[in-house]
Design a protein around this motif. Structure first.
Motif, PDB file in Angstrom:
ATOM      1  N   UNK A  87      33.911 -90.985 -48.730  1.00 32.00           N
ATOM      2  CA  UNK A  87      34.543 -89.786 -49.441  1.00 32.00           C
ATOM      3  C   UNK A  87      33.245 -89.302 -50.661  1.00 32.00           C
ATOM      4  N   UNK A  88      32.267 -88.350 -50.477  1.00 29.85           N
ATOM      5  CA  UNK A  88      31.183 -87.942 -51.113  1.00 29.85           C
ATOM      6  C   UNK A  88      32.775 -86.825 -52.428  1.00 29.85           C
ATOM      7  N   UNK A  89      32.620 -87.771 -53.935  1.00 28.75           N
ATOM      8  CA  UNK A  89      34.010 -86.447 -54.028  1.00 28.75           C
ATOM      9  C   UNK A  89      32.776 -86.496 -55.640  1.00 28.75           C
ATOM     10  N   UNK A  90      32.807 -85.113 -56.335  1.00 29.97           N
ATOM     11  CA  UNK A  90      31.928 -85.133 -57.143  1.00 29.97           C
ATOM     12  C   UNK A  90      32.277 -83.508 -57.515  1.00 29.97           C
ATOM     13  N   UNK A  91      30.714 -82.962 -58.079  1.00 31.87           N
ATOM     14  CA  UNK A  91      31.244 -81.168 -58.082  1.00 31.87           C
ATOM     15  C   UNK A  91      30.014 -80.938 -57.894  1.00 31.87           C
ATOM     16  N   UNK A  92      29.853 -79.403 -57.785  1.00 35.78           N
ATOM     17  CA  UNK A  92      29.241 -78.660 -56.691  1.00 35.78           C
ATOM     18  C   UNK A  92      28.761 -76.555 -57.240  1.00 35.78           C
ATOM     19  N   UNK A  93      27.752 -75.924 -56.817  1.00 37.66           N
ATOM     20  CA  UNK A  93      27.508 -74.935 -56.854  1.00 37.66           C
ATOM     21  C   UNK A  93      29.051 -73.777 -56.061  1.00 37.66           C
ATOM     22  N   UNK A  94      29.674 -72.904 -56.286  1.00 38.01           N
ATOM     23  CA  UNK A  94      30.710 -72.683 -56.003  1.00 38.01           C
ATOM     24  C   UNK A  94      29.718 -71.033 -55.129  1.00 38.01           C
ATOM     25  N   UNK A  95      30.070 -70.371 -54.798  1.00 40.94           N
ATOM     26  CA  UNK A  95      29.859 -69.350 -53.528  1.00 40.94           C
ATOM     27  C   UNK A  95      31.001 -68.253 -53.428  1.00 40.94           C
ATOM     28  N   UNK A  96      30.854 -67.682 -54.499  1.00 36.13           N
ATOM     29  CA  UNK A  96      31.750 -66.535 -54.702  1.00 36.13           C
ATOM     30  C   UNK A  96      31.877 -65.290 -53.551  1.00 36.13           C
ATOM     31  N   UNK A  97      32.379 -64.800 -53.379  1.00 31.29           N
ATOM     32  CA  UNK A  97      32.453 -63.719 -52.085  1.00 31.29           C
ATOM     33  C   UNK A  97      33.575 -62.995 -51.576  1.00 31.29           C
ATOM     34  N   UNK A  98      32.943 -61.879 -51.150  1.00 29.88           N
ATOM     35  CA  UNK A  98      34.153 -60.617 -50.887  1.00 29.88           C
ATOM     36  C   UNK A  98      35.741 -61.679 -50.437  1.00 29.88           C
ATOM     37  N   UNK A  99      35.152 -62.529 -49.447  1.00 30.44           N
ATOM     38  CA  UNK A  99      36.286 -63.206 -48.347  1.00 30.44           C
ATOM     39  C   UNK A  99      36.970 -63.977 -49.454  1.00 30.44           C
ATOM     40  N   UNK A 100      35.953 -64.555 -49.748  1.00 31.18           N
ATOM     41  CA  UNK A 100      36.142 -66.063 -50.410  1.00 31.18           C
ATOM     42  C   UNK A 100      36.123 -66.067 -52.328  1.00 31.18           C
ATOM     43  N   UNK A 101      37.320 -65.696 -52.847  1.00 28.16           N
ATOM     44  CA  UNK A 101      37.441 -65.914 -54.248  1.00 28.16           C
ATOM     45  C   UNK A 101      37.369 -67.000 -54.606  1.00 28.16           C
ATOM     46  N   UNK A 102      36.235 -67.744 -54.251  1.00 29.50           N
ATOM     47  CA  UNK A 102      36.321 -68.953 -55.667  1.00 29.50           C
ATOM     48  C   UNK A 102      35.808 -68.685 -56.934  1.00 29.50           C
ATOM     49  N   UNK A 103      36.404 -69.503 -57.601  1.00 28.64           N
ATOM     50  CA  UNK A 103      36.422 -69.405 -59.438  1.00 28.64           C
ATOM     51  C   UNK A 103      35.653 -71.157 -59.753  1.00 28.64           C
ATOM     52  N   UNK A 104      35.397 -71.036 -60.980  1.00 30.65           N
ATOM     53  CA  UNK A 104      35.268 -72.249 -61.788  1.00 30.65           C
ATOM     54  C   UNK A 104      36.573 -73.692 -61.643  1.00 30.65           C
ATOM     55  N   UNK A 105      36.085 -74.584 -61.042  1.00 34.14           N
ATOM     56  CA  UNK A 105      37.417 -75.356 -61.165  1.00 34.14           C
ATOM     57  C   UNK A 105      38.149 -75.910 -59.657  1.00 34.14           C
ATOM     58  N   UNK A 106      37.753 -74.962 -58.862  1.00 35.04           N
ATOM     59  CA  UNK A 106      38.521 -74.857 -57.993  1.00 35.04           C
ATOM     60  C   UNK A 106      37.615 -76.152 -56.693  1.00 35.04           C
ATOM     61  N   UNK A 107      38.609 -75.857 -55.702  1.00 33.15           N
ATOM     62  CA  UNK A 107      37.987 -77.820 -54.773  1.00 33.15           C
ATOM     63  C   UNK A 107      36.902 -77.104 -53.531  1.00 33.15           C
ATOM     64  N   UNK A 108      36.025 -77.201 -53.122  1.00 32.74           N
ATOM     65  CA  UNK A 108      35.672 -77.122 -51.088  1.00 32.74           C
ATOM     66  C   UNK A 108      36.108 -77.911 -50.961  1.00 32.74           C
TER      67      UNK A 108
END
Length: 617
Positions: A87-108
């Motif tokens: 498992x590689x577990x940690x933080x990353x930068x999100x890529x929000x778009x109209x199709x994917x409502x990614x917000x801070x604190x979400x998990x990818x």
């Protein structure tokens, strides 16, 4: 101390924030390992989640990127040989778009899309807006047991919701030291700036101080309900050695590849430590970095990882192949595949070369001199021509830097047999890097009676021997409408002469010049003018032998070009031994004369009569 062989789950973190979050979710903490590999520089925390023994490692302080991650994983597998899943577990930068409502604190969570893997590697020039960018490769999938668990957990979350927030809150309630950094920040700090708004400062100053909170610079988003917050997204994660801070590239990849997250370590792991990538979103992969979300994002990713491990039965992991063994198997398969591809490449290359050679043959329709060569070999009596091969003349011809011999004689004196004997000797003795070219003019074969046909034959022999010549011929073929038109004679003549100039060494045998019907004319039409031009090259390391009857035009031309001592008459005295040996063998072996085999005196008389009548022919 703990036995490293008891641990089946490898968990890797990139930074200390992730490492603290990972430790916080252990159900039990174990003592350190009894031993590690001598060259293992990793720092480990051992513990248990559900019924799985877990080893957690973190990258060295201040080191980031794919290479560091690969090094940590490699050392972990050396020290903990029974690790089955990673498992590689940690933080990353999100890529929000109209199709994917990614917000801070979400998990990818890394998940394959269509025919591609779950992680792909990319490179780009500088990590600021408007710089160059390129894709490199998609990487291996995580083990099946992890992908199956992801599907099960996804269904569980959809049906019953997740408890990520409450799990984090429980941990923080029991460890008040972590609250300040790891609790969920206020939602007002989650600001998504438009792509055209760039933070120009490299200083560690809150982005709102520099970029402000003007609504025209921000993308307006609806409020989320608590049950959907944080959200879990499944899809493609992009990995590189540099931090993504370019909103334009981010949006391009969201559109073209449907990337959900950027990070810096996964690409170093997937082909050496097959694992699942789990990232808590702490910023939006743009110039507006937001460190206040890093603690909570790391906790959210760790909470998901724990839920995932709870779904995997311990006996299912025991049945899984060790990662070290799986990697060896993949590497061996890759080596085998490389060998196979190498062999296929050779086969394809050979096939392509054969195809081109056939096309050249069909286009030029060169006569095949090997037919005359093989026929003469069959007719030649063993030992014939030895007188010439052992002569000082032949030895000098071979050792001079540049040499030319004209062997002439009456019809039937064995010129063609001698030419074939010379060719056979050269085939055995000249260096492999040297060129051997030969041609037989033949009054009985109309395809072997002109300079043009000789040149076509030499071009065919040269094709494939010199790379530059091959390219020249291929280019000429294309210029002739891919073989639908015939080339001009002068072009073919030029190719032959250029090839002779370029070769390390050249040996040429031309038999029966007198049987060429195009001896007169220009250097591209007449054989004698071509030989004159050829001799004027004065090219070193070119050795030529020609044979013919002593025709007046041939003699007149060559007397002006070569030394008198290089004009050798094949007279009766020189070939008498060959004639005697040949007649002796025929008298004793010919079935038509077998009735005399018991009468040696008769055989001797027949030999004497035949030798007298042969007169050297």
């Amino acid at each position: 101390m703990s036995n490293p062989k008891d641990y089946t789950v490898g968990w890797i973190c990139a930074v200390s924030t992730e490492y603290v979050a990972a430790q916080a979710f252990l159900d039990e903490t174990h003592e350190g390992p009894e031993y590690v590999s001598p060259r293992d520089d990793n720092n480990y925390t051992l513990g248990q989640i559900s019924k799985h023994n877990v080893v957690i490692a973190v990258l060295p302080d201040g080191e980031y990127g794919t290479d560091s991650a690969a090094s940590v994983a490699r050392d972990m597998l050396h020290s903990f040989p029974n690790v089955r899943i990673g498992l590689m577990v940690g933080i990353g930068g999100g890529v929000p778009s109209q199709k994917h409502d990614i917000r801070l604190g979400d998990v990818v969570v890394s998940s394959a899309r269509e025919e591609h893997g779950s992680v792909f590697q990319y490179d780009f020039g500088k990590s600021i807006q408007d710089q160059s960018f390129r894709y490199t490769r998609f990487l291996n999938q995580p083990p099946t047991v992890l992908r199956t668990a992801v599907s099960g957990l996804k269904a569980q979350y959809e049906a019953k919701g997740h408890q990520i927030n409450s799990t984090i809150n429980d941990i923080l309630e029991n460890n008040k030291r972590l609250r300040q950094k790891y609790k969920r920040p206020e939602s007002s700090t989650d600001r998504l700036y438009r792509s055209c708004v760039i933070n120009p400062s490299e200083e560690k100053i809150d982005c709102i101080t520099i970029c402000g909170d003007d609504p025209s610079n921000l993308i307006n988003r609806h409020e989320r309900t608590d049950e959907d917050n944080p959200a879990v997204h499944y899809g493609l994660i992009a990995s590189a050695n540099q931090l993504m801070k370019d909103a334009c590239i981010r949006d391009t990849l969201a559109k073209e590849r449907e990337v959900l997250c950027f990070e810096m370590e996964a690409a170093g792991l997937m082909n050496h430590f097959p694992c699942l990538i789990i990232r808590g979103i702490c910023d939006y992969s743009d110039s507006h970095k937001n460190k206040i979300w890093q603690g909570f994002a790391a906790m959210a990713a760790a909470a998901y990882a724990k839920d995932l491990l709870i779904r995997i039965p311990p006996n299912r992991l025991e049945a899984e192949k060790k990662i070290s063994e799986a990697i060896f198997s993949v590497e061996q398969s890759t080596k085998d595949m490389h060998v196979l591809v190498h062999d296929i490449n050779f086969t394809v290359t050979d096939t392509r070369t054969d195809y081109r050679q056939d096309k050249i043959q069909q286009w030029l329709q060169p006569p095949d001199p090997s037919e005359n060569y093989n026929k003469a070999l069959e007719q030649r009596h063993e030992g014939s021509g030895r007188w010439f091969l052992e002569s000082e003349v032949f030895t000098e011809w071979k050792t001079r830097s540049s040499s030319f011999l004209w062997l002439h004689g009456i019809p039937g004196c064995g010129k063609t047999i001698l030419s074939t004997t010379i060719i056979e000797d050269l085939k055995k003795n000249i260096p492999p890097s040297h060129l051997l070219l030969y041609f037989y003019f033949d009054f009985s074969d109309t395809s072997k009676q002109s300079l043009d046909k000789m040149i076509r034959s030499l071009v065919s022999q040269l094709y494939g021997r010199l790379e530059t010549t091959k390219k020249e011929i291929d280019t000429l073929l294309l210029s002739c409408e891919d073989g639908r038109q015939q080339p001009k004679s002068e072009l073919l003549c030029e190719i032959v002469l250029r090839s002779i100039n370029q070769a390390e060494g050249v040996w040429i045998v031309l038999d029966a010049l007198d049987e060429c019907t195009t001896r007169t004319g220009t250097r591209t039409k007449g054989l004698l003018a071509w030989i004159r031009g050829f001799l004027e090259l004065q090219r070193l390391n070119v050795h030529t032998i020609v044979t013919s009857r002593q025709e007046q035009d041939i003699q007149a031309e060559l007397e002006n070009q070569i030394r008198k001592k290089d004009m050798i008459s094949i007279n009766t005295d020189l070939i008498s031994d060959d004639v005697h040996a040949y007649i002796n063998a025929r008298v004793r072996e010919d079935d038509r004369l077998k009735r005399w085999r018991s009468r040696p005196e008769v055989q001797k008389e027949i030999e004497t009569q035949l030798i007298e009548k042969a007169h050297g022919m």
